[in-house]
Write an enzyme that holds these catalytic residues in place. Structure first.
Site, PDB file in Angstrom:
ATOM      1  N   LYS A  72      58.481  76.790  18.787  1.00 24.19           N
ATOM      2  CA  LYS A  72      59.769  76.990  18.121  1.00 24.19           C
ATOM      3  C   LYS A  72      60.846  76.155  18.803  1.00 24.19           C
ATOM      4  CE  LYS A  72      62.833  80.768  16.593  1.00 24.19           C
ATOM      5  NZ  LYS A  72      63.038  82.228  16.585  1.00 24.19           N
ATOM      6  N   SER A 147      63.737  84.471  12.239  1.00 23.68           N
ATOM      7  CA  SER A 147      64.161  83.087  12.400  1.00 23.68           C
ATOM      8  C   SER A 147      63.034  82.127  12.748  1.00 23.68           C
ATOM      9  CB  SER A 147      65.232  83.015  13.489  1.00 23.68           C
ATOM     10  OG  SER A 147      64.696  83.415  14.740  1.00 23.68           O
ATOM     11  N   SER A 171      62.253  88.467  14.533  1.00 27.55           N
ATOM     12  CA  SER A 171      62.105  87.057  14.172  1.00 27.55           C
ATOM     13  C   SER A 171      60.713  86.474  14.346  1.00 27.55           C
ATOM     14  CB  SER A 171      63.104  86.207  14.969  1.00 27.55           C
ATOM     15  OG  SER A 171      64.406  86.432  14.508  1.00 27.55           O
TER      16      SER A 171
END
EC number: 6.3.5.7
Length: 494
Positions: A72, A147, A171
């Site tokens: 990420k 996210s 997330s």
């Protein structure tokens, strides 16, 4: 089955037996990404040369030797961009490796690239990225969740064997549910946050997104452990999670069903899928017992007070002076700060900074922030009392399946409610696992959540592993297109 469709465990078996080389694995995956990623935009950065070079030197004897991992975009990797999908960090290159990256490298993993996300991890759809919108591999008109939407989409589309995400209020788990992956939020303090760009420091936690529960256990084993660079890291031995999945007796196991999580407003197909999961566990000999978490209705409000307060403090460090985007036309220093942040931050980040600054202001600190801290403790106590009656809890991961792109962007409250079943876990600092359990009639994945006490990841991993093993779970290949006919679960019929 094609090479890119394999789980980490299956890939490792081929690598160890020398039926395939790490170089072949990376080349195969890069071809898959080139073919598929233009449709979903999971990656915002790929380092082809570094990945190919690392594959030639990979040590197969290590736990993740030869396995490519996606990262990420808020986790620092030395020499690579770490922009958190924000304009304000354009051009920034990480000057060091985060602790989880060091651990992955020591375990032999190959770092493949960086995945898209909501800006500074603030969002539930990956629509808040300054780089572009990531699409759901099961229906490209739908969001992948957020996210960590890029990480989940990459794993679901078989553009990655596994990925790292971060979870502040759901997330990792919510995008895993939306994309049909496994997502694990470890206990707060289990995994070092050193090198993770902070959103809300008391809630953030790094964890894996994988194709199977077995793979999640292996990755957790690799990235866990005490770190002196993170003062919230706990000095505890790391269990052999991957070896604790089998042979767990279920005869006296009690699984709690929190009544506050099965409320009006849950999508009918999600409710039906969860009922079948509960029934399946009952057939395996698990005792099901209703429990209560009475402060659950206050979790969303509590979270958005505490998380935004911490975000307003954490994001104050980004001003464009030492690195990143900076305003070119300004009158004085105050004007410079204002214009740099106005140009650099997106609308959702600005909204949360404003809200956080408001709740920390002198007139409202006691009324909002201190009261939210007290409610947080009540939520934590609720879980502690529930775990006196059961060893784990079972809930939906999300009240609905992946929604359409643009459907909720004009209504922030509706967007925030996408995390209604995941937020309380972060407030309590405990662990939770999202597991796929079916697909809707529109072909959209449905996930359920197993919640465990602090430091009991092995319990929920074993419970999730048993579910996947007894339902014959095989990671499916998504259509990577528009709406599809669905129905039926992967392992259980709907």
């Amino acid at each position: 089955m094609k090479l890119f469709e394999l789980s980490v465990k299956e890939l490792r078996r081929l690598l160890v037996q020398k039926e395939v080389s790490p170089l072949e694995v990376v080349e195969n995956l890069l071809c898959r990404i080139a073919e598929v990623d233009p449709k979903i935009f999971a990656y915002i950065y790929l380092n082809h040369e570094r990945a190919l070079e690392a594959s030639k030197k990979a040590d197969i004897s290590l736990p993740l030797g030869g396995v490519p991992v996606a990262i990420k975009d808020n986790i620092n990797v030395l020499g690579e961009p770490c922009r958190c999908a924000s304009r304000i960090l354009e051009g920034y290159l990480a000057p060091y490796d985060s602790t989880v990256i060091e651990k992955l490298k020591k375990a032999g993993a190959i770092l493949l690239g960086r995945t898209n996300m909501d800006e500074f991890a603030m969002g539930s759809s990956t629509e808040n990225s300054s780089v572009g919108i990531t699409r759901n591999p099961w229906n490209t008109e739908r969001v992948p969740g957020g996210s960590s939407g890029g990480s989940a989409a990459a794993v679901a589309a078989h553009e990655a064997f596994c990925a790292l995400g971060s979870d502040t209020g759901g997330s990792i788990r919510q995008p895993a549910a939306f994309c049909g992956c496994v997502g694990l939020k470890p206990t707060y303090g289990r995994v070092s946050r050193y090198g993770l760009t902070a959103f809300a420091s008391s809630l953030d936690q790094i964890g894996p997104i994988t194709k199977t529960v077995e793979d999640a256990a292996l990755l957790l084993e690799v990235i866990s452990g005490f770190d002196p660079f993170d003062n919230t890291s706990e000095k505890l031995p790391v269990p052999r999670f991957s070896e604790l999945l089998e042979n767990r007796p279920l005869k006296d196991f009690v699984l709690g069903i929190p009544k506050e999580y099965f409320i009006e407003g849950i999508d009918g197909e999600v409710r039906q899928a969860l009922s079948q999961v509960i029934g399946h566990y009952e057939k395996l000999g698990v005792k099901i017992e209703e429990v209560s978490l009475p402060h659950t209705p206050y979790a969303v409000a509590t979270y958005y007070i505490l998380a935004t307060a911490e975000a307003s403090a954490n994001l104050a460090r980004f001003d464009g002076i030492r690195y990143g985007k900076r305003a070119k036309n300004y009158n004085d220093l105050i004007d410079y700060y204002g214009k740099t942040r106005d140009e650099g931050f997106g609308s959702e980040v600005k909204r949360r900074i404003l809200l956080g600054t408001y709740v920390l202001s002198s007139g409202y600190y006691d009324a909002y922030y201190l009261r939210a801290l007290k409610v947080k403790e009540k939520i934590k106590q609720d879980f502690s009392l529930a775990f006196q009656k059961c060893q784990a809890l079972l809930t939906p991961t999300s009240p609905f399946c992946a929604f359409r792109i643009g459907e909720k962007t004009s209504d922030p409250l509706q967007m925030y409610l996408a995390d209604i079943f995941t937020i309380a876990v972060n407030l309590a600092g405990i662990c939770a696992l999202s597991i796929p359990c079916g697909r809707s009639t529109e072909g959209l994945p449905i996930g359920f959540q197993l919640i465990g006490p602090a430091w009991k990841e092995e319990t929920i991993l074993a419970l999730g592993y048993i579910y996947q093993k007894t339902t014959g779970w095989v990671p499916p290949l998504p259509p990577l297109g528009g709406p599809t006919g669905g129905g039926g679960a992967d392992g259980l019929p709907l």
